[in-house]
Design an enzyme around this catalytic site. Structure first.
Site, short mmCIF file in Angstrom:
data_model
loop_
_atom_site.label_atom_id
_atom_site.label_comp_id
_atom_site.label_asym_id
_atom_site.label_seq_id
_atom_site.Cartn_x
_atom_site.Cartn_y
_atom_site.Cartn_z
N HIS A 64 1.18 -0.99 -0.23
CA HIS A 64 -0.07 0.02 -0.10
C HIS A 64 1.13 1.12 0.02
O HIS A 64 1.43 1.76 1.19
CB HIS A 64 -0.59 0.30 1.05
CG HIS A 64 -1.96 1.07 1.16
ND1 HIS A 64 -3.13 0.93 1.90
CD2 HIS A 64 -1.78 2.56 0.66
CE1 HIS A 64 -3.82 2.62 1.51
NE2 HIS A 64 -3.38 2.49 1.01
N ARG A 68 2.28 8.67 -7.02
CA ARG A 68 1.36 9.63 -7.72
C ARG A 68 1.36 10.04 -8.66
O ARG A 68 1.39 11.14 -9.81
CB ARG A 68 1.96 10.95 -6.37
CG ARG A 68 2.02 11.19 -5.14
CD ARG A 68 0.47 11.02 -4.54
NE ARG A 68 0.39 11.83 -3.08
CZ ARG A 68 -1.17 11.19 -2.46
NH1 ARG A 68 -1.82 10.45 -3.88
NH2 ARG A 68 -1.15 10.89 -1.15
N ASN A 98 -4.81 6.47 -7.50
CA ASN A 98 -5.15 7.03 -6.89
C ASN A 98 -4.37 8.33 -8.23
O ASN A 98 -3.57 9.15 -7.34
CB ASN A 98 -5.48 7.88 -5.94
CG ASN A 98 -5.03 8.02 -4.60
OD1 ASN A 98 -3.62 6.85 -5.24
ND2 ASN A 98 -5.20 8.69 -3.43
N ASP A 155 -8.74 3.07 -3.66
CA ASP A 155 -8.19 3.51 -2.39
C ASP A 155 -8.25 5.01 -2.43
O ASP A 155 -8.14 5.22 -3.05
CB ASP A 155 -6.39 2.66 -1.91
CG ASP A 155 -6.32 3.43 -0.76
OD1 ASP A 155 -6.83 2.80 0.05
OD2 ASP A 155 -5.42 4.10 -0.29
N HIS A 182 -10.89 -0.18 0.37
CA HIS A 182 -11.05 1.09 1.38
C HIS A 182 -12.09 1.83 2.36
O HIS A 182 -12.78 1.96 1.25
CB HIS A 182 -10.51 2.89 0.73
CG HIS A 182 -10.52 3.72 1.64
ND1 HIS A 182 -9.40 4.85 1.68
CD2 HIS A 182 -11.81 4.38 1.87
CE1 HIS A 182 -10.25 5.57 2.85
NE2 HIS A 182 -10.80 5.63 2.62
N ASP A 307 0.68 2.68 4.13
CA ASP A 307 -0.12 3.38 3.11
C ASP A 307 0.81 5.09 3.33
O ASP A 307 0.47 6.30 3.77
CB ASP A 307 -1.33 3.91 3.94
CG ASP A 307 -2.03 5.73 3.33
OD1 ASP A 307 -1.98 5.39 2.09
OD2 ASP A 307 -3.27 5.58 4.24
N PHE A 325 -4.85 15.00 3.91
CA PHE A 325 -4.79 13.52 4.51
C PHE A 325 -3.37 12.41 3.91
O PHE A 325 -4.02 12.15 2.71
CB PHE A 325 -6.32 12.58 4.18
CG PHE A 325 -7.04 12.98 5.04
CD1 PHE A 325 -7.29 12.83 6.63
CD2 PHE A 325 -7.69 13.78 4.32
CE1 PHE A 325 -8.38 13.30 6.99
CE2 PHE A 325 -9.52 14.29 4.73
CZ PHE A 325 -9.54 14.59 6.33
N GLY A 326 -2.55 12.45 4.87
CA GLY A 326 -1.67 11.57 4.79
C GLY A 326 -0.13 11.93 4.90
O GLY A 326 -0.28 12.87 5.04
O1 DOR Z 1 -3.80 9.85 4.11
C1 DOR Z 1 -4.85 9.07 3.82
N1 DOR Z 1 -4.13 9.57 1.76
N2 DOR Z 1 -5.59 8.21 2.79
C2 DOR Z 1 -6.18 7.90 2.08
O2 DOR Z 1 -6.94 6.93 2.06
C3 DOR Z 1 -5.52 8.23 0.62
C4 DOR Z 1 -4.34 8.66 1.11
C5 DOR Z 1 -3.74 9.73 0.17
O3 DOR Z 1 -4.19 9.11 -1.42
O4 DOR Z 1 -3.14 11.29 0.30
#
Ligand code: DOR
Length: 421
Positions: A64, A68, A98, A155, A182, A307, A325-326
């Site tokens: 996972h 990008r 994604n 995801d 997800h 992740d 998020f991430g």
């Molecule tokens: O925190 C996250 N970032 N969770 C996800 O499910 C996607 C990911 C992202 O692609 O930035």
């Protein structure tokens, strides 16, 4: 190249044994115990690397990651991401879809594969998306994608339509592919930025409930059971999900799951209002964390995945309310888990190796049988400094921490892809 890796503790099913290892081409040519005779003169053509008292692990595998590319190369590229992975001891990773374009048909996937072939120094295997454009409305071209992808995932996004998810599982079953889900009811979690609990309340932040995760896990378990599909839950974060997966496993559902280092190591009591703690799903309560640890011990949680989700500095500026998020994970995941889980006596080292290499290889049928190794000095420490990251992303909850376990060497198919010795 031909290498003689000398004197390290080498992992195998039984544990760790001091061994010399010969690598020739892509394969391991010979392994012997250090107590056995080794005639170094006869091995003149092999380049010796002294690894006395270091640990040789099978190459780490992460099912996972977000690399990008194509689409968001200002956050990370396959070039930078694969080098970050190698620096963390990873030899195989699976890249989430994604992207732009989303790999939902062969033409789009080809674009990603071409970049991988050109730029990746480790094995990077893409996921195909479950739905077109990850929009949750129509299925992707799963048949044509199947031969080139590790499995299917949307995801980052929910597949809200249960009927569509059922169709996806039926197809995946026919194609012999795994669905990696997800699990998030995005209607329920809309606007939320942190776990719905003490931290969110104290900071006036909108919460993301545990129910938004485990309601999807429960739905998908029913669908996986009905369709017989191989089903994998991404980034499990709640105690209720662990319980549901445990029950499903007990009745024979073909289900596995992963969690990430931050969910095992941190709970929302320890957070401050900084972007380095913001990801989806969110870091949950202490009781969730303890349930995840129990899940690891009992084998309910099959693997640890990072992740790895890099964003640009401006996207991660500010606190929970404003930032993306991430967080990144590849360059610190093993060391963070070693420091917090193994050195503390929660799990033995060989279990960590299973969670980060053996189990994902088995479940996802990742390529094996090659000279894929990562070598760590488990006594050496370092301070996590994102300025030194190879990844273009810098946001990690472990920033500033002193961690044990320094990656010295990563070998992918007999080739050194990272060296710090
Ligand atoms: O925190 C996250 N970032 N969770 C996800 O499910 C996607 C990911 C992202 O692609 O930035």
């Amino acid at each position: 190249m031909k290498y003689l890796l000398k004197g390290a503790y080498h992992y195998d099913k039984a544990g760790f044994t001091k061994r010399n290892i010969l690598i020739e081409g892509k394969k391991v040519f010979y392994i012997n115990n250090v107590s056995d005779d080794i005639n170094e003169d006869a091995l003149g053509e092999y380049l010796p690397i002294d690894l006395t008292n270091k640990y040789i692990l099978p190459g780490l595998c992460d099912v996972h990651v977000h690399f990008r590319q194509p689409g968001f190369s200002y956050k990370e590229t396959i070039y930078s991401g694969s080098r970050a992975a190698a620096a963390g001891g990873f030899t195989t990773v699976c890249a989430m879809p994604n992207l732009n374009p989303v790999p939902d048909c062969l033409d789009n996937l080809k674009e990603e594969i071409e970049i991988i072939e050109r730029d990746s120094i480790i094995k990077t295997i893409p996921y195909g998306s479950i739905t077109k454009g990850q929009m949750g409305r129509e299925l992707s071209d799963m048949e044509h994608l199947a031969p080139y992808v590790i499995g299917f995932s949307d995801d980052g996004r929910d597949v809200a339509d249960g009927e569509l998810m059922e169709k996806a599982m039926e197809k995946a079953k026919k194609l012999g592919k795994i669905i990696a889900a997800h699990c998030e009811d995005e209607v329920m979690s809309a606007g939320g930025v942190a776990h719905e609990g003490a931290f969110a309340r104290a900071n006036g932040l909108k919460g993301i409930s545990s129910l938004s995760e485990y309601s999807r896990v429960l739905r998908d378990i029913e669908l996986a059971e009905k369709t017989g599909c191989s089903y994998h839950v991404c980034h499990v974060s709640t105690k209720e999900s662990v319980k549901a997966i445990k029950k499903a496993k007990a009745r024979g559902v073909d289900i596995t799951c992963e969690t990430a280092p931050h969910y095992l190591i941190l709970s929302d009591e320890a957070l401050t209002n900084e972007a380095k703690y913001k990801m989806k799903p969110p870091i949950r309560s202490e009781s969730d964390r303890l349930a995840l640890l129990e899940g690891l011990a009992e084998g309910v949680i099959d693997m640890i995945a990072t992740d790895h989700a890099p964003h640009s500095a401006s996207e991660k500026a500010g606190g929970f309310a404003e930032s993306a998020f991430g967080v990144v994970g590849l360059e610190v995941a093993f060391s963070a888990c070693y420091t917090h889980l193994v050195k503390t006596g929660i799990i033995p080292l060989k279990k960590l190796v299973r969670l980060m290499s053996v189990n994902p290889v088995k479940r996802f049928s990742l390529p094996s049988g090659y000279a894929d190794f990562s070598v760590f000095d488990l006594d050496d420490t370092f301070i996590v400094n994102p300025d030194n990251f190879i990844s273009l992303g810098a946001s990690t909850p472990f920033e500033g921490e002193k961690l044990f376990g320094k990656c010295l060497l990563t070998i992918r198919e007999g080739k050194i892809v990272y060296r710090n010795i």
